[in-house]
Design an enzyme around this catalytic site. Sequence first.
Site, PDB file in Angstrom:
ATOM      1  N   HIS A  63       0.852  -1.102  -0.052  1.00  0.00           N
ATOM      2  CA  HIS A  63       0.052   0.000   0.063  1.00  0.00           C
ATOM      3  C   HIS A  63       1.025   1.181  -0.048  1.00  0.00           C
ATOM      4  CE1 HIS A  63      -3.501  -2.233   1.388  1.00  0.00           C
ATOM      5  NE2 HIS A  63      -2.435  -3.404   1.959  1.00  0.00           N
ATOM      6  N   PHE A  64       0.815   1.958  -1.043  1.00  0.00           N
ATOM      7  CA  PHE A  64       1.752   3.116  -1.339  1.00  0.00           C
ATOM      8  C   PHE A  64       1.256   4.311  -0.964  1.00  0.00           C
ATOM      9  CE2 PHE A  64       5.455   0.732  -3.521  1.00  0.00           C
ATOM     10  CZ  PHE A  64       6.129   0.103  -1.997  1.00  0.00           C
ATOM     11  N   ARG A  65      -0.290   4.442  -0.797  1.00  0.00           N
ATOM     12  CA  ARG A  65      -0.851   5.628  -0.549  1.00  0.00           C
ATOM     13  C   ARG A  65      -1.123   6.943  -1.280  1.00  0.00           C
ATOM     14  NH1 ARG A  65      -2.879   2.519   3.205  1.00  0.00           N
ATOM     15  NH2 ARG A  65      -1.325   2.113   5.132  1.00  0.00           N
ATOM     16  N   ASN A  95      -6.409   0.579  -2.208  1.00  0.00           N
ATOM     17  CA  ASN A  95      -7.297   1.582  -1.282  1.00  0.00           C
ATOM     18  C   ASN A  95      -6.502   2.913  -1.014  1.00  0.00           C
ATOM     19  OD1 ASN A  95      -5.204   0.100  -0.068  1.00  0.00           O
ATOM     20  ND2 ASN A  95      -6.191   0.016   1.984  1.00  0.00           N
ATOM     21  N   HIS A 177      -8.974  -9.561   0.846  1.00  0.00           N
ATOM     22  CA  HIS A 177      -8.851  -9.367   2.145  1.00  0.00           C
ATOM     23  C   HIS A 177      -9.980 -10.300   2.919  1.00  0.00           C
ATOM     24  CE1 HIS A 177      -7.608  -7.125   5.669  1.00  0.00           C
ATOM     25  NE2 HIS A 177      -8.597  -7.444   6.163  1.00  0.00           N
ATOM     26  N   HIS A 231      -2.886 -12.474   2.786  1.00  0.00           N
ATOM     27  CA  HIS A 231      -2.579 -12.574   4.294  1.00  0.00           C
ATOM     28  C   HIS A 231      -3.097 -13.539   5.122  1.00  0.00           C
ATOM     29  CE1 HIS A 231      -5.443  -9.610   4.058  1.00  0.00           C
ATOM     30  NE2 HIS A 231      -4.699  -8.477   3.887  1.00  0.00           N
ATOM     31  N   ASP A 301       2.364  -6.901   2.827  1.00  0.00           N
ATOM     32  CA  ASP A 301       1.307  -6.016   2.982  1.00  0.00           C
ATOM     33  C   ASP A 301       1.956  -4.704   3.762  1.00  0.00           C
ATOM     34  OD1 ASP A 301      -1.241  -4.972   3.303  1.00  0.00           O
ATOM     35  OD2 ASP A 301      -1.729  -6.375   5.118  1.00  0.00           O
ATOM     36  N   HIS A 305       1.759   3.761   8.198  1.00  0.00           N
ATOM     37  CA  HIS A 305       1.284   5.075   8.802  1.00  0.00           C
ATOM     38  C   HIS A 305       2.138   5.588   9.647  1.00  0.00           C
ATOM     39  CE1 HIS A 305      -2.886   3.270   8.005  1.00  0.00           C
ATOM     40  NE2 HIS A 305      -2.272   2.169   8.103  1.00  0.00           N
TER      41      HIS A 305
HETATM   42  O1  DOR Z   1      -3.343  -3.568   8.422  1.00  0.00           O
HETATM   43  C1  DOR Z   1      -3.884  -3.348   7.426  1.00  0.00           C
HETATM   44  N1  DOR Z   1      -3.575  -2.031   6.620  1.00  0.00           N
HETATM   45  N2  DOR Z   1      -4.579  -4.264   6.685  1.00  0.00           N
HETATM   46  C2  DOR Z   1      -4.991  -3.953   5.276  1.00  0.00           C
HETATM   47  O2  DOR Z   1      -5.406  -4.705   4.721  1.00  0.00           O
HETATM   48  C3  DOR Z   1      -4.780  -2.513   4.613  1.00  0.00           C
HETATM   49  C4  DOR Z   1      -3.715  -1.769   5.227  1.00  0.00           C
HETATM   50  C5  DOR Z   1      -3.882  -0.317   5.109  1.00  0.00           C
HETATM   51  O3  DOR Z   1      -3.872   0.041   3.980  1.00  0.00           O
HETATM   52  O4  DOR Z   1      -3.284   0.459   6.095  1.00  0.00           O
END
Ligand code: DOR
Length: 450
Positions: A63-65, A95, A177, A231, A301, A305
Site C-alpha cells: 500500500h503506497f498511499r 485503497n 482481504h 495474508h 502487506d 502509517h
Molecule cells: O493492516 C492493514 N492495513 N491491513 C490492510 O489490509 C490494509 C492496510 C492499510 O492499507 O493500512
Amino acid sequence: MNTARVLIRDADVVLPEGMVATNVLIEAGKIIAVDAASHTMADEVIDAQGLTLMPGVVDDQVHFREPGLTHKEDLESGSISCAAGGITTYLEMPNTQPPATSLEALQWKYNRAARVSRVNFGFYIGATENNVAELQRATHAPGIKIFIGSSTGDLLVDSQDALERIFAETRLPICSHCEDETTVRANRVRLGESLTVHDHSRIRDVRAAVIATRRAIDLAKRHQHRFHVLHVSTAAEIPIIAEAGPMITAEVCPHHLFFSTDDYDRLGSLVQMNPSVKSPEDAQQLWTALTAGTIQVIATDHAPHTWEEKQVAYPQSPSGLPAVENSLALLLDQANQQRCSLTQIASWMSDAPARVWGLVGKGRIAVGYDADLVLVDMSLRKTIRNAEQFTRSGWSPWDGTTLQGWPVRTLVAGQTVFQAGKVSDSLRGTAVLCDHARGGYWNTLGGIGI
Ligand code: DOR
C-alpha cells in the site's frame, strides 16, 4: 534503450534447481546466460565473490498511499524502500484516495509510477458493489482486489449478490482481504467500549478470518475463478486452503510469521494490523504450511502509517505497518538459522508471486528472464533502526532487531538501483506485463524448491 552487457562474476547463484557458484551474463536488461565464461566481454563487470545472487523479490501486496495519503508514503518513497529491501517488482493495492476502482484512477497510478518508481510496478483494480464494467475493462491490471471485510479506507464488498457477479462476470484473477464484516462488528459490540490493543485480535478473531476465507473460496470454486487468499493469519484457514484445489493460491506476511498476540505488551499498536496477529501456535502453523507448499507466497502487506498516527490510543490507531525494506532480510536471517533454504526463499518471494499473477519474465534467474536481481551478503549483520528507514513513515516494527543476511545491491533490468546504502535517482522501473491467458501456468510449471 538500455543495451549494456553486464557480467556478474563469481556469485553463488540461486537457480530454480538449486545453488551454483557461477557467472551470470545480462544484455539489454535480460539474462542471456547463467553459466557464462569468466572472461566474457562486458560493459560492466560486477565482482560478486562472497555474495549470493537471487531473483529480485516480487512483493504482490503493498500500500503506497498515492494518491491521497502521501504524508504516509508515495510511489517514489515506497519504491525507494523496495529497492533498498531487494524488491524489484511490487503490485500495489487500490485503497488509496480516491481508490483505484475505475480505469481512469488505475491509469493515473500507472502514469505516475512510470515517472517516479525506482522499481517495476503493477496496480490492482479494486472491486466495489457496482463496478463490474470497470473490472472487465482493466485488462492490464494483474488482478482484482476485493475487501471481503473492511480495513483501511472505504472499500468493502459484503453483499452476496455483488460478490457472485464479480466472480461470475470478470476474468482477471481475484485476491481478497478475508475477514468477515458481520463477525468483526458483532465482536466489537460484544467487547464494549473500554478497549485495549489486545482486543484487536479478539475483534478480528480466528472466526472472522475463517468465515470470510471459506466464503471466498466457495465463490471461486463455484465460478471456476483463479483466486488468491491474501495474508492468511490463522492455522484454521490452512486446511480450507489445502482442500481448495489448484485454482486457489495463498500467501502469508512476515508479520504473521514473526509476531503474535504475545507482542502487544512490547509493541502495542505498532503490531496492530488487519488481519490481526494471532497466537504463537498460529504463527508456527503458518510457517509449517509455507514449507509444505499449502501457502506458496510471502508478501509484506506494507501498510505505512506515521509514527504519530500509530501512537493514538486504540481503537482510533490505524492498522498496518511498513515492511518492504526488511522482509527479505528477515527471511535471509531465517536461512542463516537453518529454518529454510535460499531456494525456498526465492520460490516464496519471487517465483511463486510472479506465477500467481502471470508476470512475464519475472521471478527466476534463467535465460530469457528479466535481469531483476538482488545480491545478498549472507554474513552481514545489521540492526534495524527507525532512523535509517527509507519509508516516509520513518519507522519499523523490527526496530532494534539484529539480522544476519542483507541485500547489498539491487538491479532492475540489469541496472544497479541500490548499492552501498544508496538508491539511484535516475533509474525508473517499468509496468509488469501479465499473461493471464496462460491460466494454468501455476499448475503446470511446478514450484521450485518445494
Ligand atoms: O493492516 C492493514 N492495513 N491491513 C490492510 O489490509 C490494509 C492496510 C492499510 O492499507 O493500512
